[in-house]
Scaffold this motif. Structure first.
Motif, PDB file in Angstrom:
ATOM      1  N   VAL A  71       0.853  -1.191   0.000  1.00  0.00           N
ATOM      2  CA  VAL A  71       0.000   0.000   0.000  1.00  0.00           C
ATOM      3  C   VAL A  71       0.888   1.239   0.000  1.00  0.00           C
ATOM      4  O   VAL A  71       1.711   1.416   0.891  1.00  0.00           O
ATOM      5  CB  VAL A  71      -0.934   0.028   1.212  1.00  0.00           C
ATOM      6  CG1 VAL A  71      -1.831   1.243   1.171  1.00  0.00           C
ATOM      7  CG2 VAL A  71      -1.782  -1.232   1.247  1.00  0.00           C
TER       8      VAL A  71
ATOM      9  N   LEU B 262       1.123   5.596  -0.668  1.00  0.00           N
ATOM     10  CA  LEU B 262       0.473   6.893  -0.906  1.00  0.00           C
ATOM     11  C   LEU B 262       1.437   7.809  -1.648  1.00  0.00           C
ATOM     12  O   LEU B 262       1.208   9.008  -1.749  1.00  0.00           O
ATOM     13  CB  LEU B 262       0.067   7.544   0.417  1.00  0.00           C
ATOM     14  CG  LEU B 262      -1.088   6.877   1.163  1.00  0.00           C
ATOM     15  CD1 LEU B 262      -1.312   7.563   2.495  1.00  0.00           C
ATOM     16  CD2 LEU B 262      -2.352   6.941   0.331  1.00  0.00           C
TER      17      LEU B 262
ATOM     18  N   ILE C  45      12.931   1.476   1.848  1.00  0.00           N
ATOM     19  CA  ILE C  45      11.693   1.555   2.634  1.00  0.00           C
ATOM     20  C   ILE C  45      10.926   0.242   2.720  1.00  0.00           C
ATOM     21  O   ILE C  45      10.110   0.077   3.612  1.00  0.00           O
ATOM     22  CB  ILE C  45      10.734   2.645   2.101  1.00  0.00           C
ATOM     23  CG1 ILE C  45      10.197   2.271   0.732  1.00  0.00           C
ATOM     24  CG2 ILE C  45      11.389   4.000   2.088  1.00  0.00           C
ATOM     25  CD1 ILE C  45       9.120   3.205   0.260  1.00  0.00           C
TER      26      ILE C  45
ATOM     27  N   GLY D  71       3.085  -1.611   7.368  1.00  0.00           N
ATOM     28  CA  GLY D  71       1.987  -0.879   7.982  1.00  0.00           C
ATOM     29  C   GLY D  71       2.146   0.633   7.907  1.00  0.00           C
ATOM     30  O   GLY D  71       2.535   1.183   6.881  1.00  0.00           O
ATOM     31  N   LEU D  72       1.848   1.272   9.046  1.00  0.00           N
ATOM     32  CA  LEU D  72       1.854   2.733   9.091  1.00  0.00           C
ATOM     33  C   LEU D  72       3.214   3.304   8.717  1.00  0.00           C
ATOM     34  O   LEU D  72       3.298   4.314   8.012  1.00  0.00           O
ATOM     35  CB  LEU D  72       1.457   3.198  10.495  1.00  0.00           C
ATOM     36  CG  LEU D  72       1.536   4.709  10.714  1.00  0.00           C
ATOM     37  CD1 LEU D  72       0.460   5.407   9.913  1.00  0.00           C
ATOM     38  CD2 LEU D  72       1.414   5.063  12.178  1.00  0.00           C
ATOM     39  N   THR D  73       4.294   2.643   9.162  1.00  0.00           N
ATOM     40  CA  THR D  73       5.630   3.170   8.885  1.00  0.00           C
ATOM     41  C   THR D  73       5.889   3.224   7.380  1.00  0.00           C
ATOM     42  O   THR D  73       6.369   4.234   6.859  1.00  0.00           O
ATOM     43  CB  THR D  73       6.689   2.290   9.567  1.00  0.00           C
ATOM     44  OG1 THR D  73       6.284   2.062  10.906  1.00  0.00           O
ATOM     45  CG2 THR D  73       8.037   2.939   9.542  1.00  0.00           C
TER      46      THR D  73
ATOM     47  N   LEU E 279       3.635   3.242   4.991  1.00  0.00           N
ATOM     48  CA  LEU E 279       2.710   4.234   4.436  1.00  0.00           C
ATOM     49  C   LEU E 279       3.281   5.645   4.592  1.00  0.00           C
ATOM     50  O   LEU E 279       3.277   6.459   3.664  1.00  0.00           O
ATOM     51  CB  LEU E 279       1.390   4.116   5.205  1.00  0.00           C
ATOM     52  CG  LEU E 279       0.102   4.505   4.520  1.00  0.00           C
ATOM     53  CD1 LEU E 279      -0.134   3.600   3.338  1.00  0.00           C
ATOM     54  CD2 LEU E 279      -1.056   4.382   5.498  1.00  0.00           C
ATOM     55  N   MET E 280       3.809   5.927   5.792  1.00  0.00           N
ATOM     56  CA  MET E 280       4.361   7.249   6.065  1.00  0.00           C
ATOM     57  C   MET E 280       5.592   7.517   5.217  1.00  0.00           C
ATOM     58  O   MET E 280       5.807   8.628   4.747  1.00  0.00           O
ATOM     59  CB  MET E 280       4.733   7.359   7.547  1.00  0.00           C
ATOM     60  CG  MET E 280       3.580   7.602   8.463  1.00  0.00           C
ATOM     61  SD  MET E 280       2.594   8.969   7.915  1.00  0.00           S
ATOM     62  CE  MET E 280       3.772  10.296   8.063  1.00  0.00           C
ATOM     63  N   MET E 281       6.432   6.482   5.034  1.00  0.00           N
ATOM     64  CA  MET E 281       7.647   6.690   4.240  1.00  0.00           C
ATOM     65  C   MET E 281       7.293   7.034   2.798  1.00  0.00           C
ATOM     66  O   MET E 281       7.867   7.949   2.213  1.00  0.00           O
ATOM     67  CB  MET E 281       8.513   5.440   4.284  1.00  0.00           C
ATOM     68  CG  MET E 281       9.242   5.263   5.605  1.00  0.00           C
ATOM     69  SD  MET E 281      10.205   3.767   5.541  1.00  0.00           S
ATOM     70  CE  MET E 281      11.093   3.889   7.062  1.00  0.00           C
TER      71      MET E 281
ATOM     72  N   LEU F  69       4.602   8.388   1.768  1.00  0.00           N
ATOM     73  CA  LEU F  69       3.986   9.715   1.784  1.00  0.00           C
ATOM     74  C   LEU F  69       5.035  10.818   1.931  1.00  0.00           C
ATOM     75  O   LEU F  69       5.021  11.822   1.217  1.00  0.00           O
ATOM     76  CB  LEU F  69       2.987   9.767   2.945  1.00  0.00           C
ATOM     77  CG  LEU F  69       2.159  11.014   3.137  1.00  0.00           C
ATOM     78  CD1 LEU F  69       1.365  11.295   1.887  1.00  0.00           C
ATOM     79  CD2 LEU F  69       1.209  10.833   4.310  1.00  0.00           C
ATOM     80  N   VAL F  70       5.984  10.596   2.846  1.00  0.00           N
ATOM     81  CA  VAL F  70       6.988  11.618   3.116  1.00  0.00           C
ATOM     82  C   VAL F  70       7.916  11.797   1.905  1.00  0.00           C
ATOM     83  O   VAL F  70       8.338  12.910   1.597  1.00  0.00           O
ATOM     84  CB  VAL F  70       7.786  11.247   4.390  1.00  0.00           C
ATOM     85  CG1 VAL F  70       9.033  12.083   4.502  1.00  0.00           C
ATOM     86  CG2 VAL F  70       6.931  11.432   5.617  1.00  0.00           C
ATOM     87  N   ILE F  71       8.184  10.707   1.178  1.00  0.00           N
ATOM     88  CA  ILE F  71       9.057  10.825   0.008  1.00  0.00           C
ATOM     89  C   ILE F  71       8.405  11.704  -1.059  1.00  0.00           C
ATOM     90  O   ILE F  71       9.049  12.597  -1.626  1.00  0.00           O
ATOM     91  CB  ILE F  71       9.404   9.428  -0.551  1.00  0.00           C
ATOM     92  CG1 ILE F  71      10.412   8.756   0.386  1.00  0.00           C
ATOM     93  CG2 ILE F  71       9.983   9.524  -1.956  1.00  0.00           C
ATOM     94  CD1 ILE F  71      10.740   7.341   0.020  1.00  0.00           C
TER      95      ILE F  71
ATOM     96  N   PHE G 296       0.634  14.376  -3.023  1.00  0.00           N
ATOM     97  CA  PHE G 296      -0.140  13.376  -2.294  1.00  0.00           C
ATOM     98  C   PHE G 296      -1.512  13.219  -2.942  1.00  0.00           C
ATOM     99  O   PHE G 296      -2.031  12.111  -3.080  1.00  0.00           O
ATOM    100  CB  PHE G 296      -0.245  13.831  -0.839  1.00  0.00           C
ATOM    101  CG  PHE G 296      -1.291  13.140  -0.041  1.00  0.00           C
ATOM    102  CD1 PHE G 296      -1.333  11.760   0.011  1.00  0.00           C
ATOM    103  CD2 PHE G 296      -2.220  13.867   0.691  1.00  0.00           C
ATOM    104  CE1 PHE G 296      -2.303  11.112   0.762  1.00  0.00           C
ATOM    105  CE2 PHE G 296      -3.176  13.230   1.438  1.00  0.00           C
ATOM    106  CZ  PHE G 296      -3.224  11.850   1.471  1.00  0.00           C
TER     107      PHE G 296
END
Lengths: 290, 334
Positions: free
Chosen positions: B71, B73, B119, B124-126, B128-130, B132-134, B256
């Protein structure tokens, strides 16, 4: 020299006030995500709702600022119980993708609904007189509103700490975060526990949205615009802890203020790069329990 | 014996593995449908090209999301890198389209490989956040490097040379449409081969049960990084196509929001089924073109409602609904 000190003090001060807002909004997300492993990208909706409850009740019914904050907490917590029981509960066993899509869908609908009901422009906050102006301390002036934010933030953190570390309810939450199955076999009703925690977390988000309405303006784009920062606080802090998000919120709030004041040309890039670095270093967050 | 029962008896698991890559006639439908708009809706050809490009983008996302189950983003990061690579090349005097696309693919693919290596350890969330942050960091970088990318004003001054030295990019988007369709066709053949190959099957295995794939000796992370890089290459090509056919690049290529939008289009069509991209993207973009012009606010509402409905009641999107309807009809037959 003195000027450098003044800049440092104002970065720390502004950053801490900002961090309090970020923490109050995000802490509930951290606990509920840690408890149920639910990827909730709609958390910002509750913060926005709190902001609207606060600003609209003040503008339309003349409710004073402090009672309107309480209203924001209560109303948002009540709404969130309905959301949790009717919608979220259907997706606890579902995959990550379903949860992400579902909560993005909710956020989109909330954005459209907010624009329909309150219009596209951001809400004006009429701060009461006692929060305007400045407080003199050690020869420097500090905006009263931000001092108020920090004081309220510290009070909420203390109350949360007491609730989680010193009450039966808190012990149950900690047990369920650590090992949900074991907690269930000991007779803890984790479903009800989660509804309560969810309501508390969403209510806090609503309170945070209302408290911070002057720093993070309340408008329909709110849930997605600030989502990234809420998620950074949770992911960097670590799921299911109270301390982790607080440290992360402080880092983010002060770091973001420092970037804005010292190196505006780099902007948010630095924040994102540091986030990536921290997540690579500690994939479970600074204080993750897993 | 009823005909479908006989079919079931004939298709053993081994047979289905052997025959699943055979081309069914229905699979050619998109390619038949792509031809008439060239004459029928010639004023809408720019929209048509954009749809084809987004289909390619969604197809690349389907590889990592639908088949490998990652998954993300942040898939727009690769789309944006491709767009900026092709755009910057063309704005600085190298307007040859095909080599421009190759450069876009190379930059996006290399970034995909490197970030994937870094990455894909997380979950999970980690994770997803990576992702997104990239995409956010790259967007911010593009915003600040105005001397190279044009910053918030967008990249201008792109001048494309004629395609293959023969076909000029015209004002009505005819060349662009055919170009995008041809690239999408080649990509489709490539993706189709991948998903039916043993490599593609192993990806599905990783999605369904990662522990078992580890146990039977599949190099899980290598496979994931490989498909992540391949998807990045395809997304980069899609971005490059957008830059070349519209002759402009704005910051919105790498946001995003674009990552989310392509995810939504894919989910609307159906995830992990190869043709979800071909159904979801046109449905979404044509609806957007008509509804969003009336009122963008309500458009947001309908998109949100659609997501909620798809997740709660129609997992599998439009193609999933078609499947279920067909099953109903087939079962009812005496």
């Amino acid at each position: 020299m003195d000027q450098a000190l003044a800049i440092a003090v104002s970065i720390l001060f502004l950053g801490t006030a900002y961090a309090m807002i970020l923490y109050i909004i995000s802490v509930g997300l951290s606990v509920t995500m840690g408890l149920m492993g639910f990827q909730n990208l709609a958390h910002g909706v509750f913060a926005m709702a709190g902001g609207y409850v606060c600003t609209r009740t003040m503008a339309e019914f003349g409710v004073p600022f402090l009672p309107s904050l309480v209203l924001a907490f209560v109303v948002v917590a009540a709404i969130s119980v309905a959301f949790e029981r009717l919608l979220y509960a259907r997706l606890y066993g579902a995959g990550e993708l379903e949860q992400v899509l579902f909560t993005i869908g909710l956020a989109f609908m909330a954005i459209a609904a907010a624009k329909f009901m309150f219009g596209p422009i951001s809400q004006r906050v009429d701060l009461p007189d006692y929060l305007k102006g400045q407080i003199e301390f050690m020869g420097r002036g500090f905006p009263t509103y931000r001092v108020f934010l920090i004081v309220v933030g510290v009070a909420i953190i203390a109350a949360l700490w007491l609730a989680i570390e010193r009450t039966t309810f808190g012990a149950q939450v900690r047990a369920a975060v650590d090992n949900r199955r074991m907690a269930e076999s000991l007779g803890i009703n984790t479903g009800r526990l989660f509804t309560l925690t969810f309501a508390l977390g969403s209510g806090l988000a609503g309170l945070g949205g209302a408290l911070g309405a002057d720093i993070l303006p309340v408008d329909p784009g709110y849930p997605l615009r600030h989502l990234v920062y809420f998620l950074i606080v949770v992911a960097v802090g670590g799921l299911g802890s109270l301390r982790g998000p607080f440290v992360a919120a402080l880092l983010l709030g002060i770091g973001d203020s420092a970037c804005t004041i010292l190196v505006p040309q780099i902007g948010a890039f630095f924040v994102y790069a540091v986030t990536l670095g921290l997540l690579l270093w500690r994939p479970q967050g600074l204080f993750g329990r897993m | 014996m009823a005909p479908h029962a006989r079919d079931a008896a004939r298709t053993s698991p081994v047979d289905s593995l052997v025959t699943r890559h055979r081309l069914r006639p229905l699979e050619l439908l998109p390619w038949v449908l792509v031809i008439p708009p060239y004459w029928l809706f010639d004023t809408y050809l720019p929209l048509g090209s954009e749809i084809l490009i987004m289909v390619l983008f969604a197809l690349s996302l389907d590889l990592i999301l639908g088949y490998a189950g990652i998954v993300t983003l942040g898939h727009a990061a690769f789309f944006g890198l491709g767009a900026y690579t092709a755009g910057i090349l063309a704005a600085n005097g190298w307007g040859e389209p095909i080599s421009g696309l190759a450069a876009a693919a190379a930059v996006a693919g290399a970034t995909g490989y490197v970030t994937g290596r870094i990455i894909l350890r997380a979950h999970g969330l980690t994770l997803l956040m990576m992702t997104l942050v990239i995409v956010l960091a790259l967007n911010e970088a593009a915003n600040r490097m105005g001397w190279l990318t044009g910053g918030a004003d967008g990249l201008s001054g792109i001048e494309m040379w004629p395609l293959l030295g023969l076909f000029r990019f015209d004002l009505y988007g005819r060349t662009g449409y055919v170009y995008a369709a041809a690239v999408l066709f080649v990509a489709w053949i490539f993706v189709r081969r991948i998903v039916h190959s043993p490599f593609g099957r192993s990806l599905t295995g990783i999605r369904e049960n990662v522990t078992r794939m580890h146990a039977i000796g599949v190099p899980v992370r290598t496979r994931q990084v490989t498909i992540y890089a391949i998807a990045a290459v395809l997304a980069g090509i899609a971005g490059g196509l957008l830059a070349q056919t519209t002759q402009s690049v704005a910051l919105t290529v790498m946001t995003f929001e674009r990552s989310g939008a392509i995810l939504i289009m894919l989910v609307l069509g159906g995830v992990g089924r190869l043709y979800g991209a071909f159904v979801g993207v046109p449905a979404y973009m044509i609806a957007q073109d008509n509804l969003a012009r009336l009122d963008p606010v309500y458009w947001y509402f309908w998109v949100g409602l659609m997501l909620v409905v798809v997740v709660l009641f129609a997992r599998g999107g439009i193609l999933g609904i078609v499947d279920r309807a067909r099953d109903l009809v087939v079962r009812r037959r005496p």
